[in-house]
Design an enzyme around this catalytic site. Structure first.
Site, PDB file in Angstrom:
ATOM      1  N   SER A 107       0.829  -1.214   0.000  1.00 47.59           N
ATOM      2  CA  SER A 107       0.000   0.000   0.000  1.00 47.59           C
ATOM      3  C   SER A 107       0.863   1.263   0.000  1.00 47.59           C
ATOM      4  O   SER A 107       1.955   1.274   0.572  1.00 47.59           O
ATOM      5  CB  SER A 107      -0.872  -0.010   1.262  1.00 47.59           C
ATOM      6  OG  SER A 107      -1.390   1.265   1.522  1.00 47.59           O
ATOM      7  N   THR A 156      -6.003   2.505  -6.859  1.00 50.33           N
ATOM      8  CA  THR A 156      -7.250   2.419  -6.089  1.00 50.33           C
ATOM      9  C   THR A 156      -8.138   3.588  -6.481  1.00 50.33           C
ATOM     10  O   THR A 156      -7.761   4.751  -6.317  1.00 50.33           O
ATOM     11  CB  THR A 156      -6.928   2.435  -4.579  1.00 50.33           C
ATOM     12  OG1 THR A 156      -6.126   1.291  -4.306  1.00 50.33           O
ATOM     13  CG2 THR A 156      -8.182   2.387  -3.734  1.00 50.33           C
ATOM     14  N   LYS A 252      -8.489  -0.925  -8.957  1.00 49.26           N
ATOM     15  CA  LYS A 252      -9.148  -1.579  -7.817  1.00 49.26           C
ATOM     16  C   LYS A 252     -10.258  -0.706  -7.244  1.00 49.26           C
ATOM     17  O   LYS A 252     -10.026   0.477  -6.964  1.00 49.26           O
ATOM     18  CB  LYS A 252      -8.091  -1.847  -6.744  1.00 49.26           C
ATOM     19  CG  LYS A 252      -8.638  -2.366  -5.432  1.00 49.26           C
ATOM     20  CD  LYS A 252      -7.499  -2.772  -4.528  1.00 49.26           C
ATOM     21  CE  LYS A 252      -7.974  -3.103  -3.140  1.00 49.26           C
ATOM     22  NZ  LYS A 252      -8.329  -1.927  -2.349  1.00 49.26           N
ATOM     23  N   HIS A 276     -13.692  -2.116  -1.182  1.00 51.09           N
ATOM     24  CA  HIS A 276     -12.682  -1.731  -0.193  1.00 51.09           C
ATOM     25  C   HIS A 276     -12.939  -2.437   1.155  1.00 51.09           C
ATOM     26  O   HIS A 276     -12.718  -1.873   2.222  1.00 51.09           O
ATOM     27  CB  HIS A 276     -12.710  -0.205  -0.001  1.00 51.09           C
ATOM     28  CG  HIS A 276     -11.356   0.415   0.210  1.00 51.09           C
ATOM     29  ND1 HIS A 276     -10.699   1.115  -0.775  1.00 51.09           N
ATOM     30  CD2 HIS A 276     -10.529   0.473   1.292  1.00 51.09           C
ATOM     31  CE1 HIS A 276      -9.544   1.575  -0.299  1.00 51.09           C
ATOM     32  NE2 HIS A 276      -9.422   1.182   0.951  1.00 51.09           N
TER      33      HIS A 276
END
Ligand code: FMN
Length: 387
Positions: A107, A156, A252, A276
């Protein structure tokens, strides 16, 4: 050593060993947590079709994800603050994934930096980025990911603004933790975690502090995050990020067929059907219910992966049978990490692979790539009949 038979055993250990602030950070969804709960309970609505007297020998869970060989189609999802669940947590998780043969996604909001994870692993990992306003910072992040030999970027797309998690506000979540009398009392019971944490220097956001303008001191990070995320994000900008990176891109956070088609048109290599983990839009459909319509909309023109709610190999089987080429797990490996460090992540992967392989056998399947809707009993109206 307790006998670990399932992911829930790891979760109980994680809860016992990790400060409440960080366990709660993982084990929560936004607002009423409706979507967080439905992500797991909706898997139970799908049933598996048992087949007998079918040769079940020589089974394989091997597959490919974006062209990379994997021991099973399960990647470790990007999880912020992983290094607070266990000291150097990102390095531990990445090493476990590498040894097992599945992709690890680091991340942006990790504690260990990209360079640190690269230095402690030998195979390429995936790097997740949030879409920020500052193009210079984005460019530098991509350069760092390239230098670290990352094989894909996971963009993301569902977090320009944060869904509120009540527990994080009440616990005063931060990294490094700012302790109140109450959290100190809790910490006193987590001495093994504390000792490990004292033994590492990695306690700040390793990809941000010292790299983003105006963030030399971690206490200014929360204001940086609020200011840095790009509220104007659109498909053109996503295409621009793809160009800046120049390699494989996974988007994502797609929950809608039209968005999936847009992802195809900007040239993404894969999408992850994901809400998420129920941490963003509370009230959204569970990922497993959203998956079939998206698979039907894009066919095999783009790889479809899914996450949110996977807690077993049976869940992985169901997601693959519903048409996903791959899956991601978040909390399932974080429980393992909080419970037992690197060995716990390995354990989570072993548990899931064994459950997947055994359930495949009982469904009469030998190759994970052959799973399909024929393996499922899908209740009428599972996807929802929306106006
Ligand atoms: C504690 C926690 C932190 C997360 N941090 C990130 C993150 O930094 N970036 C991101 O793209 N997704 C993040 N996610 C979402 C995960 O990548 C993934 O979508 C989600 O965990 C899947 O649901 P599951 O936990 O039920 O498997 C986070 C999830 C959790 C539980």
């Amino acid at each position: 050593m307790p006998v670990i038979t399932c992911i829930d055993d790891l979760k109980q250990l994680h809860k016992r060993r990790t400060p409440k602030m960080f366990y709660d950070y993982a084990e929560s969804g936004s607002y009423t947590e409706q979507t967080f709960r439905n992500n797991t309970s909706d898997f139970a609505e799908l049933l598996l079709r048992q087949k007998v007297a079918v040769d079940m020998s020589g089974r394989t869970t091997e597959s490919t994800l974006i062209g990379e060989k994997v021991a099973m189609p399960v990647a470790l999802a990007p999880v912020g603050l992983t290094g607070m669940q266990s000291a150097d947590g990102e390095i531990k998780a990445a090493r476990a994934a590498e040894k097992f043969g599945v992709p690890y996604t680091l991340s942006t909001m990790s504690i260990c930096s990209i360079e640190d994870v690269a230095a402690h692993t030998s195979k390429p990992f995936w790097f997740q980025v949030y879409t920020l306003k500052d193009d210079d910072f984005m460019r530098r992040l991509f350069e760092r990911a390239r230098a670290a030999n990352c094989s894909a970027i996971v963009i993301t797309v569902d977090l320009q603004i944060m869904g509120q998690r009540h527990k994080d506000l009440k616990n005063g979540l931060s990294a490094p933790p700012k302790f109140t009398l109450k959290s100190m009392a809790n910490l006193a019971t987590k001495w093994a975690w504390g000792l490990e944490m004292l033994g590492t220097k990695r306690r700040f956001f390793g990809n941000i502090v010292g790299h983003a303008k105006g963030v030399s001191d971690p206490s200014s990070l929360s204001s940086w995050t609020a200011e840095a995320f790009d509220l104007t994000l659109d498909w053109k900008r996503i295409a621009k990020f793809k160009e800046m990176w120049g390699g494989k891109v996974i988007l994502k956070g797609v929950m809608d067929a039209e968005d999936a088609r847009n992802a195809m048109s900007v040239g993404a290599d894969a999408i992850v059907v994901s809400n998420h983990g129920g941490r963003q839009l509370d009230g959204a459909l569970s990922s497993i219910r959203a998956l079939p319509a998206i698979v039907d909309a894009v066919g095999d023109k783009i790889e479809v992966h899914m996450d949110s709610g996977i807690r077993s190999g049976q869940d992985v089987l169901k997601a693959l049978a519903m048409g996903a080429k791959g899956t991601m797990i978040g909390r399932s490996y974080i429980y393992g990490l909080g419970a037992m460090g690197e060995a716990g992540v390995t354990k989570a992967l072993e548990v899931i692979q064994k459950e997947l392989s055994t359930s495949m056998a009982l469904c009469g399947e030998r190759d994970v790539k052959n799973l399909g809707r024929h393996n499922l009993l899908i209740p009428k109206g599972f996807e929802g009949d929306w106006q």
